[in-house]
Design a protein around this motif. Structure first.
Motif, PDB file in Angstrom:
ATOM      1  N   HIS A  13       0.802  -1.217   0.000  1.00  0.00           N
ATOM      2  CA  HIS A  13       0.000   0.000   0.000  1.00  0.00           C
ATOM      3  C   HIS A  13       0.841   1.276   0.000  1.00  0.00           C
ATOM      4  O   HIS A  13       0.306   2.370   0.049  1.00  0.00           O
ATOM      5  CB  HIS A  13      -0.946   0.016   1.217  1.00  0.00           C
ATOM      6  N   MET A  14       2.154   1.148  -0.058  1.00  0.00           N
ATOM      7  CA  MET A  14       2.989   2.339  -0.029  1.00  0.00           C
ATOM      8  C   MET A  14       3.040   3.041  -1.383  1.00  0.00           C
ATOM      9  O   MET A  14       3.111   2.405  -2.424  1.00  0.00           O
ATOM     10  CB  MET A  14       4.418   1.978   0.399  1.00  0.00           C
ATOM     11  N   ARG A  15       2.985   4.348  -1.358  1.00  0.00           N
ATOM     12  CA  ARG A  15       3.158   5.125  -2.589  1.00  0.00           C
ATOM     13  C   ARG A  15       4.614   5.051  -3.041  1.00  0.00           C
ATOM     14  O   ARG A  15       5.509   4.937  -2.212  1.00  0.00           O
ATOM     15  CB  ARG A  15       2.791   6.589  -2.349  1.00  0.00           C
ATOM     16  N   PRO A  16       4.854   5.128  -4.341  1.00  0.00           N
ATOM     17  CA  PRO A  16       6.245   5.157  -4.804  1.00  0.00           C
ATOM     18  C   PRO A  16       6.902   6.474  -4.424  1.00  0.00           C
ATOM     19  O   PRO A  16       6.509   7.541  -4.903  1.00  0.00           O
ATOM     20  CB  PRO A  16       6.116   5.004  -6.326  1.00  0.00           C
ATOM     21  N   LEU A  17       7.881   6.436  -3.552  1.00  0.00           N
ATOM     22  CA  LEU A  17       8.582   7.620  -3.099  1.00  0.00           C
ATOM     23  C   LEU A  17      10.072   7.437  -3.359  1.00  0.00           C
ATOM     24  O   LEU A  17      10.570   6.319  -3.449  1.00  0.00           O
ATOM     25  CB  LEU A  17       8.342   7.848  -1.601  1.00  0.00           C
ATOM     26  N   LYS A  18      10.782   8.555  -3.440  1.00  0.00           N
ATOM     27  CA  LYS A  18      12.218   8.474  -3.634  1.00  0.00           C
ATOM     28  C   LYS A  18      12.886   7.992  -2.353  1.00  0.00           C
ATOM     29  O   LYS A  18      12.312   8.044  -1.270  1.00  0.00           O
ATOM     30  CB  LYS A  18      12.772   9.832  -4.041  1.00  0.00           C
ATOM     31  N   ARG A  19      14.126   7.550  -2.479  1.00  0.00           N
ATOM     32  CA  ARG A  19      14.875   7.102  -1.309  1.00  0.00           C
ATOM     33  C   ARG A  19      14.999   8.228  -0.283  1.00  0.00           C
ATOM     34  O   ARG A  19      15.202   9.375  -0.625  1.00  0.00           O
ATOM     35  CB  ARG A  19      16.274   6.619  -1.720  1.00  0.00           C
ATOM     36  N   ASN A  20      14.880   7.825   0.978  1.00  0.00           N
ATOM     37  CA  ASN A  20      15.074   8.733   2.118  1.00  0.00           C
ATOM     38  C   ASN A  20      13.987   9.804   2.208  1.00  0.00           C
ATOM     39  O   ASN A  20      14.164  10.801   2.901  1.00  0.00           O
ATOM     40  CB  ASN A  20      16.459   9.394   2.055  1.00  0.00           C
ATOM     41  N   ILE A 180      14.189   3.232   2.533  1.00  0.00           N
ATOM     42  CA  ILE A 180      14.275   4.048   3.744  1.00  0.00           C
ATOM     43  C   ILE A 180      15.608   4.785   3.835  1.00  0.00           C
ATOM     44  O   ILE A 180      15.710   5.825   4.480  1.00  0.00           O
ATOM     45  CB  ILE A 180      14.050   3.181   5.002  1.00  0.00           C
ATOM     46  N   HIS A 181      16.659   4.254   3.193  1.00  0.00           N
ATOM     47  CA  HIS A 181      17.980   4.875   3.233  1.00  0.00           C
ATOM     48  C   HIS A 181      18.446   5.301   1.842  1.00  0.00           C
ATOM     49  O   HIS A 181      18.136   4.649   0.842  1.00  0.00           O
ATOM     50  CB  HIS A 181      19.028   3.896   3.795  1.00  0.00           C
ATOM     51  N   ASP A 182      19.216   6.377   1.825  1.00  0.00           N
ATOM     52  CA  ASP A 182      19.955   6.784   0.641  1.00  0.00           C
ATOM     53  C   ASP A 182      21.433   6.562   0.954  1.00  0.00           C
ATOM     54  O   ASP A 182      21.992   7.253   1.814  1.00  0.00           O
ATOM     55  CB  ASP A 182      19.698   8.253   0.328  1.00  0.00           C
ATOM     56  N   PRO A 183      22.087   5.599   0.306  1.00  0.00           N
ATOM     57  CA  PRO A 183      23.477   5.292   0.658  1.00  0.00           C
ATOM     58  C   PRO A 183      24.431   6.454   0.461  1.00  0.00           C
ATOM     59  O   PRO A 183      25.522   6.469   1.052  1.00  0.00           O
ATOM     60  CB  PRO A 183      23.817   4.117  -0.259  1.00  0.00           C
ATOM     61  N   GLU A 184      24.046   7.439  -0.337  1.00  0.00           N
ATOM     62  CA  GLU A 184      24.904   8.601  -0.532  1.00  0.00           C
ATOM     63  C   GLU A 184      25.013   9.462   0.727  1.00  0.00           C
ATOM     64  O   GLU A 184      25.897  10.316   0.821  1.00  0.00           O
ATOM     65  CB  GLU A 184      24.376   9.445  -1.689  1.00  0.00           C
ATOM     66  N   LEU A 185      24.133   9.243   1.685  1.00  0.00           N
ATOM     67  CA  LEU A 185      24.117  10.048   2.904  1.00  0.00           C
ATOM     68  C   LEU A 185      24.773   9.346   4.091  1.00  0.00           C
ATOM     69  O   LEU A 185      24.823   9.917   5.184  1.00  0.00           O
ATOM     70  CB  LEU A 185      22.676  10.426   3.273  1.00  0.00           C
ATOM     71  N   PHE A 186      25.273   8.124   3.886  1.00  0.00           N
ATOM     72  CA  PHE A 186      25.914   7.415   4.981  1.00  0.00           C
ATOM     73  C   PHE A 186      27.143   8.196   5.455  1.00  0.00           C
ATOM     74  O   PHE A 186      27.736   8.973   4.708  1.00  0.00           O
ATOM     75  CB  PHE A 186      26.298   6.006   4.564  1.00  0.00           C
TER      76      PHE A 186
END
Length: 249
Positions: A13-20, A180-186
């Motif tokens: 049921h989740m809407r398609p959203l971008k990472r993070n 839930i995560h964007d690996p570029e922000l680690f």
């Protein structure tokens, strides 16, 4: 097929959203306190984070929970003598935090709606890997911390192993919600330590990992495993940080 990992409970049921995208947490609001749910590992991290918070020696002590989410830290610091204040962007998480006895404030961790030096302890659990301006966030965490106060945090390392475990494996086997995560922000621990030092907080880091038996039970059985995060020498995936702000008086 159970051997391919536990299913994601909410993907249909989740809407398609971008990472993070912060809206993912509203989509997953029913998972914060669901036994064995999508945020099970966050409960283990909250317990490990709470174990680093000392009992307060002040009657008016304040603990700031930056990026408090659904208030998972609350039971682990209850009774330690702090007024527990949570700050977050998500309304659903703040409501859950309020239900657990926290004082809640809507706000961004890059611009905390709090006075300078107000906190005896500042906790930033699993939030730094979500911010797009790490220097500003660290500056704010340190700004609201009083001289001699304690900073406690945990986050994901910006290594290939951190990305592989937290994205490729975790999302594939249901250990983290997809996107839930964007690996570029680690966050590189060396960079984080340097940023904290600029504001008078001398951070020490150590690695943590989930207990293997608990992780296996959670991934392959439809129950809450209630495992634990345990210290490890390697900071290559997850790590904790703890440090005190210089007392210039």
């Amino acid at each position: 097929m159970w051997w391919l990992g536990r299913p994601h409970a909410t993907l249909d049921h989740m809407r398609p959203l971008k990472r993070n995208d912060p809206r993912l947490y509203d989509e997953l609001a029913d998972q914060w306190w669901r036994p064995g749910g999508e945020f099970e590992l966050l409960h283990w991290l909250a317990a490990a984070r709470g174990a680093l918070v000392p009992r307060s020696g002040r009657t008016d002590a304040i603990l700031i929970d930056a990026g408090c989410g659904g208030g998972l830290l609350a039971p682990h610091v209850a009774g330690l003598g702090y007024r527990h204040i949570g700050v977050d962007l998500g309304r659903s998480g703040l409501e859950l935090s309020k239900q657990r006895g926290m004082t809640v404030l809507g706000g961004d961790v890059t611009a905390l709606p709090l006075a300078d030096g107000i906190a005896d302890v500042v906790v930033a659990g699993e939030i730094l890997e979500h911010v797009t301006d790490l220097p500003a966030t660290v500056a704010e965490l340190c700004r609201v911390l009083r001289p001699g106060g304690l900073l406690v945090l945990d986050t994901i390392n910006a290594t290939w192993l951190g990305r592989f475990v937290s994205i490729t494996l975790a999302e594939r086997f249901g250990a983290a919600p997809v996107g839930i995560h964007d690996p570029e922000l680690f966050v590189d621990p060396g960079d984080l330590t340097t940023q904290c030092a600029k504001h008078g907080v001398h951070l020490k880091v150590r690695g943590v990992r989930p207990s293997v038996p608990g992780l296996i039970r959670w991934l392959f059985l439809p129950v809450a495993a209630r495992g634990a995060m345990i210290p490890t020498r390697s900071t290559q995936v997850l790590y904790q940080g703890i440090g005190r702000k210089e007392d210039t008086q």
